[in-house]
Design an enzyme around this catalytic site. Structure first.
Site, mmCIF file in Angstrom:
data_model
loop_
_atom_site.group_PDB
_atom_site.id
_atom_site.type_symbol
_atom_site.label_atom_id
_atom_site.label_comp_id
_atom_site.label_asym_id
_atom_site.label_seq_id
_atom_site.Cartn_x
_atom_site.Cartn_y
_atom_site.Cartn_z
ATOM 1 N N ASP A 483 0.678 -1.238 0.267
ATOM 2 C CA ASP A 483 0.089 -0.091 0.064
ATOM 3 C C ASP A 483 0.778 1.216 0.076
ATOM 4 O OD1 ASP A 483 -2.545 -0.718 -0.006
ATOM 5 O OD2 ASP A 483 -2.965 -1.187 2.234
HETATM 6 C C1 BGC Z 1 -2.814 -3.952 4.500
HETATM 7 C C2 BGC Z 1 -2.518 -4.705 3.428
HETATM 8 C C3 BGC Z 1 -1.264 -4.413 2.643
HETATM 9 C C4 BGC Z 1 -0.097 -4.179 3.715
HETATM 10 C C5 BGC Z 1 1.103 -3.761 3.138
HETATM 11 C C6 BGC Z 1 -1.550 -3.767 5.443
HETATM 12 O O1 BGC Z 1 -1.766 -2.992 6.325
HETATM 13 O O2 BGC Z 1 -3.969 -4.473 5.371
HETATM 14 O O3 BGC Z 1 -3.572 -4.507 2.399
HETATM 15 O O4 BGC Z 1 -1.106 -5.206 1.641
HETATM 16 O O5 BGC Z 1 -0.535 -3.414 4.889
HETATM 17 O O6 BGC Z 1 1.169 -2.435 2.807
#
Ligand code: BGC
Length: 810
Positions: A483
């Site tokens: 993200d």
């Molecule tokens: C989110 C995921 C994401 C991960 C890495 C998590 O907090 O829920 O969807 O893939 O972070 O960024």
């Protein structure tokens, strides 16, 4: 250092000291009513949706920690105390908290009075039961007062924290007998209320918080409890609470129990009222009636226990490794249920008012859950797919209550669509139920636009196939799985959300990771096409996958490992050419899992580079070297201090990817070494460093660059649970569901020893006995009911209910 121990025989973690490094919580509820409960009785309850239908109030960023919960106070004339230690924090003569499967038990003892609280949410009902058992263990009669206490949340937890000008005038309650009703906003558009009752005549009650606590008091010194009285007043506005007072006398050795019920009731609109302004309590009274006696409680508790032992018998391993048995048979599967239920919405690190059900998160959670309750997985897949857009894109999340997608936390994450293929493929492999693929599913919840689920998958596939950048790799959009890799964002001002600021798509920035995903799930999509007899589409899919594979090998290879991405200027991210962030874990794990570069030796090189550059004693870091300054062109990933979260933290979620990748190469020792590093049962001994619960995975452990290397954060709601279960059950122990049947292909470390797995799959039980023969990988012989069978897949025999399988490795 430990703060408790595993009691595997009863599937519990027993906390023996209340002052754990952080609150160590459990989840009660499996269906619609949920409670979070910490080891000192903190937490809160909600119905279906932690944001929209919150029953009890919790305080965030609280000081002292974990402030507010369902509390029982005892005043024995010599002082006040709580069986779960908080909030009075009076030293107890004995304290124990047992977190089990969907229940928690607290025992506190003080001056010879033993108080035990059993808390659980019964199956099939929308309430939490708290049975408080009090025993006088002294030789003298004891007179004391017991108080209950919950603080109501005025339903919408977000509003509850912000909209004081309105809500502080809205609180309304009713009291009838021993039940206190929270009917705030029921007079207008709400058709639901909550209640807190006890199965005995009460001696007093409080419903006004300031009356109960006393002005300016914290909940560690409630005036009513201290003064041994109750105000018996009805709340009107402000902050309504529910507190019962019971005056109790116990003879030497005598024991008594009180059954408290926190319930949630919905009434039909036409049946809301009993009389003018008086709520219809019939369903509430029926609920109270259901849990009137110890016998009722025992029955409901036994039902819950049976539910869990049945679920956990679906995959059961017996090996000489106690920690593996414990995680596989109990805690890892339990956490998979919790992540399935909660997605990333409500934990002690997720406020319940931020994120709802994540599109990618929930699709991945399915991977570790689908074997437990396939029907619920089926429903979830349809719910998720219903939020997809016609062009294959996805909302990043939806609210569990409305099941409608929203863009509050952004959209345009270009990995999202492919996860739908991952989840659906896992479901069909598990169940053989291809009817789901022809189920009509809307786009963006618009029923007029419904098409078969298989068409949704096609659109997911095509979205990636048709959104490629200059190197023939998938465009990253807002970000991909990571993200925080915001390559089109270019945010320069504080407060701008990296997930919503700037364009959600750019024509240049590409993701090698999505390329790896496309190869892996593109093949699974092709398998589904074939299963439906659509050879042409399967061929088309394979051809697209091949094109992608070539692009990844050519443009996504950096010499010693896979590149992570190309930024909006066409520069490499995660390459030796970079000043910082030269290698990222995600493409190494996913590309090798997808089989990319295995023949060419690139896979092995990539994993060796991971070991050399990303490994630490606490797990594998997400990238190295950490970003030491903010990179405008990369976004949030470089916003964290080095070693935390996506900036070189040990992001537990992708550790299993690398471990699985190692099994693809047959390196059992290394696969298991990675498994152990983040495995809760293995880190229990360093709880003072790790800090979060030693029975569940956390999202992150601080990396080598962090000041507190080894310290975990964000426990419970993480895709790590599902992925680790997939890793250990399907790859390391090697029992993998395929469309044709269960395949067996373990990849274990040296010395692991023989093991047995009992696996319920579709309509049969498979008793699988593996003789490891000193090998790490490779099946020499597969015997099904004594008969030699070719290959690794146990063939189906119609009508057969039990398969006895012997696997000889070598
Ligand atoms: C989110 C995921 C994401 C991960 C890495 C998590 O907090 O829920 O969807 O893939 O972070 O960024």
């Amino acid at each position: 250092m430990k703060f408790g121990y595993f009691d595997d025989a009863v599937k519990e973690y027993v906390i023996t000291a209340p002052k754990t490094p952080l609150p160590w919580i459990n989840y009660l509820g499996n269906e619609n009513f949920f409670s979070l409960v910490s080891n000192t009785c903190g937490g809160y309850s909600f119905y279906k949706d932690a944001k929209l239908l919150r029953l009890t109030r919790y305080r965030y960023n609280n000081v002292p920690a974990d402030n507010n919960g369902k509390y029982y106070y005892i005043n024995d004339g010599q002082g006040i105390w709580n069986p779960g230690w908080q909030p009075t924090k009076t030293d107890l003569d004995f304290y124990e908290c047992r977190h089990g499967m969907g229940y928690s038990r607290f025992t506190g003892k003080k001056r010879g009075l033993r108080a035990e609280v059993l808390a659980f949410v019964p199956m099939g009902d929308n309430c939490e039961i708290n049975r408080v058992t009090l025993t006088n263990e002294t030789g003298e009669t004891k007179d004391f007062k017991l108080y209950s206490y919950v603080e109501w949340c005025l339903w919408n937890a977000d509003d509850d924290m912000k909209n004081f000008q309105r809500l502080l005038s809205c609180g309304e309650v009713e009291v009838k007998g021993s039940a206190i009703y929270h009917k705030t906003e029921y007079r207008e558009r709400r058709n639901h209320y909550a209640f807190f009752s006890v199965n005995r005549e009460i001696d007093g009650f409080d419903t006004i918080r300031d009356d109960f606590l006393g002005a300016y008091n914290n909940n560690d010194y409630p005036e009513s409890v201290v003064m041994q009285t109750s105000n018996n007043t009805l709340a009107s506005g402000w902050s309504p609470i529910a507190s019962h007072r019971l005056d109790i006398t116990l003879k030497p050795g005598e024991s008594t129990s009180l059954i408290f019920v926190l319930g949630y009731i919905e009434n039909p609109v036409e049946d809301k009222w009993e009389s003018y302004g008086v709520i219809n309590k019939k369903p509430a009274e029926a609920m109270q009636e259901r849990y009137k006696t110890d016998e009722d409680v025992e029955k409901a508790y036994a039902r819950l226990k049976k539910y869990w032992s049945d679920l956990l018998s679906i995959y059961h391993v017996e090996s000489k490794n106690e920690k593996v048995n414990r995680m596989v048979n109990i805690w890892n599967q339990y956490q998979c249920m919790v992540t399935f239920n909660m997605s990333r919405s409500a934990s002690y690190y997720e406020s319940g008012i931020g994120r709802g059900m994540g599109f990618r998160d929930s699709c991945q959670d399915l991977l570790g859950f689908v074997h437990l309750i396939p029907d619920r997985a089926r429903e979830r897949i349809i719910d998720i797919a219903s939020t997809q857009f016609e062009d294959g894109r996805a909302y990043h999340q939806y609210q569990p209550l409305t099941k409608k997608g929203n863009s509050d936390i952004g959209s345009g994450f270009n990995d999202d669509p492919l996860w739908l293929i991952a989840g659906t493929s896992a479901y069909v492999r598990e169940t053989g139920d291809t009817t789901i693929l022809s189920e009509l599913v809307p786009f963006d919840n618009d029923e007029s636009k419904a098409t078969p689920l298989m068409d949704h998958l096609k659109r997911s596939f095509d979205f990636t196939a048709t959104h490629k950048g200059p190197h023939g790799l998938p465009l990253i959009g807002r970000a991909d799985w990571n993200d925080c890799l915001n390559l089109n964002c270019f945010s320069e001002h504080p407060g701008e959300s990296f997930q919503t600021f700037g364009p959600s798509e750019g024509p240049v920035a590409e993701s090698v990771f999505i390329g790896g995903m496309f190869v892996k799930y593109g093949k699974e999509y092709a398998d589904l096409c074939e299963l439906l007899g659509d050879k042409k589409e399967a061929e088309r899919a394979h051809a697209e996958v091949e094109i992608m594979e070539k692009a990844v090998l050519k443009e996504g290879w950096d010499g010693e490992w896979f590149v992570r991405a190309y930024d909006a200027n066409g520069h490499k991210v995660g390459s030796k050419e970079c000043e910082e962030g030269q290698i990222y874990i995600e493409p190494q794990g996913f590309c090798v899992m997808a089989g990319i570069g295995v023949e060419e030796g690139k896979a092995e090189k990539a994993l060796d580079s991971v070991k050399e550059r990303l490994d630490t004693k606490y797990g594998v870091m997400i990238l190295q070297p950490a970003y030491t300054r903010y990179h405008l062109e990369l976004g949030e990933v470089s916003s964290y201090p080095p070693g935390y979260k996506e900036n070189a933290g040990i992001f537990c979620h992708n550790n299993p990817w690398v471990s699985i990748a190692e099994t693809v190469l047959g390196r059992g020792d290394r696969a298991f070494e990675i498994y152990k590093k983040t495995c809760p049962a293995y880190v229990e001994d360093i709880s003072e460093i790790h800090r979060t619960e030693p029975y569940v995975y956390s999202q992150m452990v601080a990396g080598r660059d962090a000041r507190f290397h080894g310290e975990a954060k964000n426990s419970w709601l993480t895709g790590t649970a599902a992925w680790t279960f997939v890793n250990i059950s399907q790859y390391i122990l090697g029992i993998y569901p395929t469309h044709k049947g269960l395949s067996v292909d373990p990849c274990i470390p040296e010395g692991f020893g023989n093991f047995k797995v009992s696996r319920k799959f579709r309509d049969a039980v498979y008793n699988i006995s593996v003789e490891t023969n000193g090998a790490q990988k490779g099946v020499k012989e597969l015997l099904v009911d004594g008969c030699r069978t070719e290959g690794n897949v146990i063939p189906f025999e119609a009508g057969k209910r039990e398969y006895n399988v012997t696997v000889i490795m070598g």
